[in-house]
Design a protein around this motif. Sequence first.
Motif, PDB file in Angstrom:
ATOM      1  N   SER A 222     -23.881 -67.144  24.234  1.00 18.61           N
ATOM      2  CA  SER A 222     -23.051 -68.076  25.008  1.00 18.61           C
ATOM      3  C   SER A 222     -22.073 -67.349  25.929  1.00 18.61           C
ATOM      4  CB  SER A 222     -22.267 -68.996  24.066  1.00 18.61           C
ATOM      5  OG  SER A 222     -21.403 -68.243  23.223  1.00 18.61           O
ATOM      6  N   LYS A 223     -22.030 -66.014  25.853  1.00 20.37           N
ATOM      7  CA  LYS A 223     -21.140 -65.226  26.714  1.00 20.37           C
ATOM      8  C   LYS A 223     -21.999 -64.232  27.483  1.00 20.37           C
ATOM      9  CE  LYS A 223     -16.582 -63.048  26.600  1.00 20.37           C
ATOM     10  NZ  LYS A 223     -15.417 -62.756  25.749  1.00 20.37           N
TER      11      LYS A 223
ATOM     12  N   ARG B  44     -21.541 -72.854  32.929  1.00 23.34           N
ATOM     13  CA  ARG B  44     -20.101 -72.933  32.661  1.00 23.34           C
ATOM     14  C   ARG B  44     -19.691 -74.346  32.270  1.00 23.34           C
ATOM     15  NH1 ARG B  44     -20.051 -69.625  37.515  1.00 23.34           N
ATOM     16  NH2 ARG B  44     -19.598 -67.443  36.979  1.00 23.34           N
ATOM     17  N   LYS B  45     -20.317 -75.344  32.890  1.00 28.03           N
ATOM     18  CA  LYS B  45     -20.024 -76.741  32.553  1.00 28.03           C
ATOM     19  C   LYS B  45     -20.497 -77.070  31.138  1.00 28.03           C
ATOM     20  CE  LYS B  45     -20.390 -78.279  37.356  1.00 28.03           C
ATOM     21  NZ  LYS B  45     -21.184 -79.085  38.340  1.00 28.03           N
ATOM     22  N   GLU B  46     -21.421 -76.251  30.627  1.00 31.40           N
ATOM     23  CA  GLU B  46     -21.953 -76.465  29.278  1.00 31.40           C
ATOM     24  C   GLU B  46     -21.279 -75.542  28.262  1.00 31.40           C
ATOM     25  OE1 GLU B  46     -26.187 -76.007  29.526  1.00 31.40           O
ATOM     26  OE2 GLU B  46     -26.311 -77.218  31.348  1.00 31.40           O
ATOM     27  N   ASP B  47     -20.105 -75.044  28.622  1.00 32.55           N
ATOM     28  CA  ASP B  47     -19.275 -74.222  27.734  1.00 32.55           C
ATOM     29  C   ASP B  47     -19.807 -72.815  27.501  1.00 32.55           C
ATOM     30  OD1 ASP B  47     -17.358 -76.236  27.418  1.00 32.55           O
ATOM     31  OD2 ASP B  47     -18.464 -77.132  25.739  1.00 32.55           O
ATOM     32  N   TYR B  48     -20.675 -72.334  28.367  1.00 32.77           N
ATOM     33  CA  TYR B  48     -21.005 -70.912  28.364  1.00 32.77           C
ATOM     34  C   TYR B  48     -19.884 -70.162  29.092  1.00 32.77           C
ATOM     35  CZ  TYR B  48     -25.929 -71.789  27.102  1.00 32.77           C
ATOM     36  OH  TYR B  48     -27.089 -72.159  26.468  1.00 32.77           O
ATOM     37  N   GLU B  49     -19.662 -68.940  28.670  1.00 36.58           N
ATOM     38  CA  GLU B  49     -18.757 -68.061  29.417  1.00 36.58           C
ATOM     39  C   GLU B  49     -19.621 -67.123  30.258  1.00 36.58           C
ATOM     40  OE1 GLU B  49     -15.122 -66.430  27.441  1.00 36.58           O
ATOM     41  OE2 GLU B  49     -16.156 -67.144  25.636  1.00 36.58           O
TER      42      GLU B  49
END
Length: 235
Positions: free
Chosen positions: A84-85, A107-112
């Motif tokens: 996720s990062k 990024r909108k899906e909470d990935y960094e």
Amino acid sequence: MAIHNREAFLDKLAGRLGRPRRTEVAPPSYSVRPQERVFQGATQDELVEKLEAQCEVIHTSFERVTLSELEDTLRRVLNGYGVSKIVSAGGPRIETSGLVDFYDQLRKEDYEVQIWDEEKGRQNVEFAEQAGAGIVFSDITLAESGTVTLFNDRYNGRSISLLPETFIAIIPKSTMVPRMTQAGRLIHEEEEKGNPVSSCVSFVTGPSNSADIEMNLIVGVHGPVKATYIVVDDL
């Protein structure tokens, strides 16, 4: 960078060797060049097939896609690794490949997601240290060894391929060459044309590994422990 006292140093060195100072060195001319015959005449598609076979040897996952399939494939690979990062190389190719919009969606899906930015300096490295995946574009790809060549520059720091746990290389099919022989020639030709190649060139072959201890191969010793190559036919 300025070079100081070069002539005096070389003159002294030649004197210690007991010979005249050389100013030009002619490259040797070989009558037999077996390195040129490896995969000689192979098409780009045949080189991709050689790369795919070599990926099994170097413990690297292999994908082959069209540009329109790249985003879905990247998402599947990232999800498979549980990442996720993400740290990614920047530059013109993330725009031509459509990854700018893809990263915005992640990024909108909470990935960094951080794209390498020289203005961020040390922050790039610190982010890469914590990232689960580093994504790069191969500049030259060696079919024989399964090696991606990275011209490390302001868009593509070395840390992207060294520090994250997983390594993902996007490989335009057009970058395929048989082996190191052709890669070295391409780099030399670009320099001769006045197109300086990066002063740092990385040759990366799958995940990190070592067989230093009793010749037992251990994968994932001092860098990424997993790797995926994604060949894009029309990039």
